[in-house]
Write a protein that holds these residues in place. Sequence first.
Motif, PDB file in Angstrom:
ATOM      1  N   ALA A  22       0.830  -1.116   0.127  1.00  0.00           N
ATOM      2  CA  ALA A  22      -0.070  -0.049  -0.044  1.00  0.00           C
ATOM      3  C   ALA A  22       0.816   1.128   0.008  1.00  0.00           C
ATOM      4  O   ALA A  22       1.792   1.319   0.889  1.00  0.00           O
ATOM      5  CB  ALA A  22      -0.774  -0.012   1.286  1.00  0.00           C
ATOM      6  N   GLU A  35      -7.494   4.486   3.136  1.00  0.00           N
ATOM      7  CA  GLU A  35      -8.117   3.877   1.966  1.00  0.00           C
ATOM      8  C   GLU A  35      -7.282   2.915   1.256  1.00  0.00           C
ATOM      9  O   GLU A  35      -7.415   1.821   0.980  1.00  0.00           O
ATOM     10  CB  GLU A  35      -8.738   5.013   0.930  1.00  0.00           C
ATOM     11  CG  GLU A  35      -9.935   5.514   1.451  1.00  0.00           C
ATOM     12  CD  GLU A  35     -10.451   6.689   0.377  1.00  0.00           C
ATOM     13  OE1 GLU A  35     -10.209   6.417  -0.785  1.00  0.00           O
ATOM     14  OE2 GLU A  35     -11.205   7.485   0.839  1.00  0.00           O
ATOM     15  N   GLU A  39      -7.793  -0.935   0.870  1.00  0.00           N
ATOM     16  CA  GLU A  39      -7.816  -1.492  -0.449  1.00  0.00           C
ATOM     17  C   GLU A  39      -6.950  -2.682  -0.454  1.00  0.00           C
ATOM     18  O   GLU A  39      -7.030  -3.673  -1.204  1.00  0.00           O
ATOM     19  CB  GLU A  39      -7.625  -0.365  -1.454  1.00  0.00           C
ATOM     20  CG  GLU A  39      -7.574  -1.008  -2.926  1.00  0.00           C
ATOM     21  CD  GLU A  39      -7.001   0.368  -3.940  1.00  0.00           C
ATOM     22  OE1 GLU A  39      -6.075  -0.015  -4.701  1.00  0.00           O
ATOM     23  OE2 GLU A  39      -7.915   1.155  -3.545  1.00  0.00           O
ATOM     24  N   LYS A  40      -5.507  -2.702   0.056  1.00  0.00           N
ATOM     25  CA  LYS A  40      -4.495  -3.549  -0.183  1.00  0.00           C
ATOM     26  C   LYS A  40      -4.399  -4.473   1.128  1.00  0.00           C
ATOM     27  O   LYS A  40      -4.041  -5.418   0.861  1.00  0.00           O
ATOM     28  CB  LYS A  40      -3.248  -2.890  -0.093  1.00  0.00           C
ATOM     29  CG  LYS A  40      -3.016  -1.912  -1.438  1.00  0.00           C
ATOM     30  CD  LYS A  40      -2.897  -2.810  -2.632  1.00  0.00           C
ATOM     31  CE  LYS A  40      -2.492  -1.724  -3.698  1.00  0.00           C
ATOM     32  NZ  LYS A  40      -2.050  -2.323  -5.145  1.00  0.00           N
TER      33      LYS A  40
END
Length: 82
Positions: A22, A35, A39-40
């Motif tokens: 990330a 975020e 997300e990762k």
Amino acid sequence: MMESTEQVTGARVGELMRPDPAMVSYEGTLDDALEAMIEKGRSSVLVMDEGRLAGLIDDTDIGRLVVKGVDLKKALVRDFVT
């Protein structure tokens, strides 16, 4: 603990890092950092400044800032990166 230390000794960073980390811009917001972590699926984010590693922020850092009332949508990564 000693066993894992022995396993790491002599290892290259690339062997220890997860692929596809990330990342967030030094000029981004803390919300952007959070975020990217979500997300990762990571607990930390690499902070990049003009293609170079400037530091990192992790979920504990963000948690502490939320408790202090910091607005993640307005606060800039550059002000909190370690």
